[in-house]
Design a protein around this motif. Structure first.
Motif, PDB file in Angstrom:
ATOM      1  N   HIS A  85      62.769  72.748  47.570  1.00 37.06           N
ATOM      2  CA  HIS A  85      63.250  72.437  48.882  1.00 37.06           C
ATOM      3  C   HIS A  85      62.223  71.377  49.289  1.00 37.06           C
ATOM      4  CE1 HIS A  85      64.658  76.601  48.807  1.00 37.06           C
ATOM      5  NE2 HIS A  85      65.547  76.060  49.229  1.00 37.06           N
ATOM      6  N   PHE A  86      62.585  70.356  50.017  1.00 32.82           N
ATOM      7  CA  PHE A  86      61.809  69.105  50.438  1.00 32.82           C
ATOM      8  C   PHE A  86      61.472  69.546  51.697  1.00 32.82           C
ATOM      9  CE2 PHE A  86      64.166  67.266  47.079  1.00 32.82           C
ATOM     10  CZ  PHE A  86      63.328  66.842  46.212  1.00 32.82           C
ATOM     11  N   VAL A  87      60.151  69.718  52.191  1.00 35.65           N
ATOM     12  CA  VAL A  87      59.511  70.165  53.383  1.00 35.65           C
ATOM     13  C   VAL A  87      58.600  68.988  54.052  1.00 35.65           C
ATOM     14  CG1 VAL A  87      58.100  71.710  54.561  1.00 35.65           C
ATOM     15  CG2 VAL A  87      59.426  72.452  52.379  1.00 35.65           C
ATOM     16  N   THR A  88      59.041  68.830  55.280  1.00 33.00           N
ATOM     17  CA  THR A  88      58.039  67.891  56.201  1.00 33.00           C
ATOM     18  C   THR A  88      57.556  68.648  57.055  1.00 33.00           C
ATOM     19  OG1 THR A  88      59.947  66.131  55.774  1.00 33.00           O
ATOM     20  CG2 THR A  88      58.274  65.954  57.639  1.00 33.00           C
ATOM     21  N   ALA A  89      56.075  68.736  57.121  1.00 38.73           N
ATOM     22  CA  ALA A  89      55.227  69.249  57.740  1.00 38.73           C
ATOM     23  C   ALA A  89      54.028  68.482  57.981  1.00 38.73           C
ATOM     24  CB  ALA A  89      54.868  70.768  57.326  1.00 38.73           C
ATOM     25  N   ASP A  90      53.699  67.850  58.824  1.00 39.30           N
ATOM     26  CA  ASP A  90      52.520  66.729  58.975  1.00 39.30           C
ATOM     27  C   ASP A  90      51.713  67.111  60.341  1.00 39.30           C
ATOM     28  OD1 ASP A  90      54.363  65.694  60.960  1.00 39.30           O
ATOM     29  OD2 ASP A  90      54.827  64.006  59.595  1.00 39.30           O
ATOM     30  N   GLY A  91      51.730  68.135  60.866  1.00 41.20           N
ATOM     31  CA  GLY A  91      50.884  68.528  61.767  1.00 41.20           C
ATOM     32  C   GLY A  91      51.149  68.157  63.431  1.00 41.20           C
ATOM     33  N   ASP A  92      52.523  67.694  63.489  1.00 37.17           N
ATOM     34  CA  ASP A  92      53.055  67.219  64.848  1.00 37.17           C
ATOM     35  C   ASP A  92      53.443  68.551  65.603  1.00 37.17           C
ATOM     36  OD1 ASP A  92      55.369  67.669  63.314  1.00 37.17           O
ATOM     37  OD2 ASP A  92      56.454  65.683  64.011  1.00 37.17           O
ATOM     38  N   GLY A  93      53.494  69.591  64.954  1.00 30.30           N
ATOM     39  CA  GLY A  93      54.275  70.856  65.849  1.00 30.30           C
ATOM     40  C   GLY A  93      55.407  70.978  65.316  1.00 30.30           C
ATOM     41  N   THR A  94      56.031  70.357  63.974  1.00 26.22           N
ATOM     42  CA  THR A  94      57.043  70.873  63.548  1.00 26.22           C
ATOM     43  C   THR A  94      57.090  70.986  61.850  1.00 26.22           C
ATOM     44  OG1 THR A  94      58.005  68.725  62.907  1.00 26.22           O
ATOM     45  CG2 THR A  94      58.418  69.499  65.067  1.00 26.22           C
ATOM     46  N   LEU A  95      57.978  71.831  61.351  1.00 30.77           N
ATOM     47  CA  LEU A  95      58.111  72.021  59.838  1.00 30.77           C
ATOM     48  C   LEU A  95      59.793  71.824  59.707  1.00 30.77           C
ATOM     49  CD1 LEU A  95      56.570  74.174  57.511  1.00 30.77           C
ATOM     50  CD2 LEU A  95      58.970  74.231  57.797  1.00 30.77           C
ATOM     51  N   TYR A  96      60.240  71.166  58.938  1.00 30.00           N
ATOM     52  CA  TYR A  96      61.575  70.901  58.606  1.00 30.00           C
ATOM     53  C   TYR A  96      61.901  71.235  57.172  1.00 30.00           C
ATOM     54  CZ  TYR A  96      66.071  68.519  59.287  1.00 30.00           C
ATOM     55  OH  TYR A  96      67.512  68.216  59.549  1.00 30.00           O
ATOM     56  N   LEU A  97      62.982  71.957  56.828  1.00 30.81           N
ATOM     57  CA  LEU A  97      63.278  72.230  55.403  1.00 30.81           C
ATOM     58  C   LEU A  97      64.876  72.345  55.423  1.00 30.81           C
ATOM     59  CD1 LEU A  97      61.641  75.214  53.214  1.00 30.81           C
ATOM     60  CD2 LEU A  97      63.985  74.854  53.484  1.00 30.81           C
ATOM     61  N   PRO A  98      65.209  71.636  54.896  1.00 33.21           N
ATOM     62  CA  PRO A  98      66.852  71.229  54.544  1.00 33.21           C
ATOM     63  C   PRO A  98      67.251  72.538  53.188  1.00 33.21           C
ATOM     64  CG  PRO A  98      65.982  69.076  54.503  1.00 33.21           C
ATOM     65  CD  PRO A  98      64.843  69.988  54.601  1.00 33.21           C
ATOM     66  N   PHE A  99      68.297  72.975  53.373  1.00 35.54           N
ATOM     67  CA  PHE A  99      68.649  73.791  52.097  1.00 35.54           C
ATOM     68  C   PHE A  99      69.926  73.488  51.869  1.00 35.54           C
ATOM     69  CE2 PHE A  99      69.525  76.094  56.073  1.00 35.54           C
ATOM     70  CZ  PHE A  99      70.714  76.663  55.801  1.00 35.54           C
ATOM     71  N   ALA A 100      70.836  72.731  52.311  1.00 40.66           N
ATOM     72  CA  ALA A 100      72.025  72.442  51.951  1.00 40.66           C
ATOM     73  C   ALA A 100      72.630  70.933  52.554  1.00 40.66           C
ATOM     74  CB  ALA A 100      73.272  73.497  52.479  1.00 40.66           C
ATOM     75  N   TYR A 101      73.422  70.435  51.587  1.00 37.91           N
ATOM     76  CA  TYR A 101      73.735  68.957  52.116  1.00 37.91           C
ATOM     77  C   TYR A 101      75.272  68.982  51.958  1.00 37.91           C
ATOM     78  CZ  TYR A 101      69.242  67.134  52.565  1.00 37.91           C
ATOM     79  OH  TYR A 101      68.043  66.864  52.921  1.00 37.91           O
ATOM     80  N   LEU A 102      76.146  68.299  52.904  1.00 36.39           N
ATOM     81  CA  LEU A 102      77.467  68.024  52.643  1.00 36.39           C
ATOM     82  C   LEU A 102      77.906  66.657  52.734  1.00 36.39           C
ATOM     83  CD1 LEU A 102      80.447  69.743  54.708  1.00 36.39           C
ATOM     84  CD2 LEU A 102      80.105  67.096  54.659  1.00 36.39           C
ATOM     85  N   TYR A 103      78.293  66.022  51.630  1.00 35.71           N
ATOM     86  CA  TYR A 103      78.437  64.452  51.647  1.00 35.71           C
ATOM     87  C   TYR A 103      79.537  64.149  50.797  1.00 35.71           C
ATOM     88  CZ  TYR A 103      75.931  65.889  47.106  1.00 35.71           C
ATOM     89  OH  TYR A 103      75.690  66.485  46.258  1.00 35.71           O
ATOM     90  N   SER A 104      80.152  62.748  50.808  1.00 31.29           N
ATOM     91  CA  SER A 104      81.065  62.276  49.962  1.00 31.29           C
ATOM     92  C   SER A 104      80.471  61.178  49.299  1.00 31.29           C
ATOM     93  CB  SER A 104      82.093  61.454  50.926  1.00 31.29           C
ATOM     94  OG  SER A 104      82.812  62.495  51.557  1.00 31.29           O
ATOM     95  N   VAL A 105      80.675  60.976  47.893  1.00 29.31           N
ATOM     96  CA  VAL A 105      80.378  59.974  47.051  1.00 29.31           C
ATOM     97  C   VAL A 105      81.718  59.003  46.779  1.00 29.31           C
ATOM     98  CG1 VAL A 105      79.785  59.606  44.479  1.00 29.31           C
ATOM     99  CG2 VAL A 105      79.027  61.537  45.641  1.00 29.31           C
TER     100      VAL A 105
END
Length: 202
Positions: free
Chosen positions: A71-91
């Motif tokens: 998982h790619f996690v964004t947590a840079d001390g701004d008061g949030t942590l964001y972790l996507p675990f699924a994507y829906l998309y079209s190629v």
């Protein structure tokens, strides 16, 4: 004609436990959060994606850390942590001309999957958190945009299991994600009740 995909990086019990431990922290204290992420075994994103496992991947999303599961996690001390675990998309040879998620370590993609499969993965993660935290404080659905936000209010933070347009994609694809939001961060207020519902359904 476009090829439809759902890509998933699983959320197991161990990851839920790690996230709930992080939810006990002051997410506005960047040094403490960074130290805990290192202790947890979530290495720096830049170091990870330069490794041999990512040599053949066409693209990877920017983040601050990567879980051992991928998982790619964004947590840079701004008061949030964001972790996507699924994507829906079209190629479709336009905005996305190849299946970027299927080639990323820890992720699997299913061609021909769409909304039912995407919603099922989201619902499964909601259930994992419900099993640990009890019924959520809010379960908000917006049928018009096929979005759902489920949240639990903890002592210091709010845990959200949400889904919707991926923030940086200009609506090219959607993600399902776990989002920790500080209840005290100055620039990330999290409203209650009807104000929250109005925010998420507008």
């Amino acid at each position: 004609m476009s090829d439809e995909y759902v890509a998933v990086c699983p959320v197991g019990e161990e990851l839920v436990s790690r996230i709930l431990a992080l939810a006990e922290l002051d997410l506005t204290d960047g040094e403490t959060v960074e130290a805990r992420l290192r202790e947890t075994g979530w290495p720096d994103w830049a170091e990870t994606v330069q490794g041999p496992a990512y040599e053949e991947t066409p693209d990877v999303p920017e983040a601050t850390h990567v879980t051992p599961q991928g998982h790619f996690v964004t947590a840079d001390g701004d008061g949030t942590l964001y972790l996507p675990f699924a994507y829906l998309y079209s190629v479709d040879g336009g905005l996305l001309d190849e299946d970027i998620w299927g080639a990323i370590p820890g992720w699997t993609s299913q061609e021909g999957a769409w909304r039912p499969e995407f919603d099922a993965h989201h619902a499964g993660v909601v259930q994992r958190f419900t099993d640990r935290l009890g019924l959520p404080d809010h379960d908000i659905r917006q049928p018009k945009y096929d979005t759902r936000y489920v949240s639990w209010r903890l002592e210091h933070n709010v845990v959200i299991v949400g889904q919707g347009p991926e923030p940086m994609s200009y609506h090219q694809f959607e993600d399902a994600h776990i989002h920790l939001v500080s209840r005290t961060a100055k620039d990330t207020p999290f409203p209650d009740g009807q104000e929250l519902r109005a925010l998420l359904t507008s």
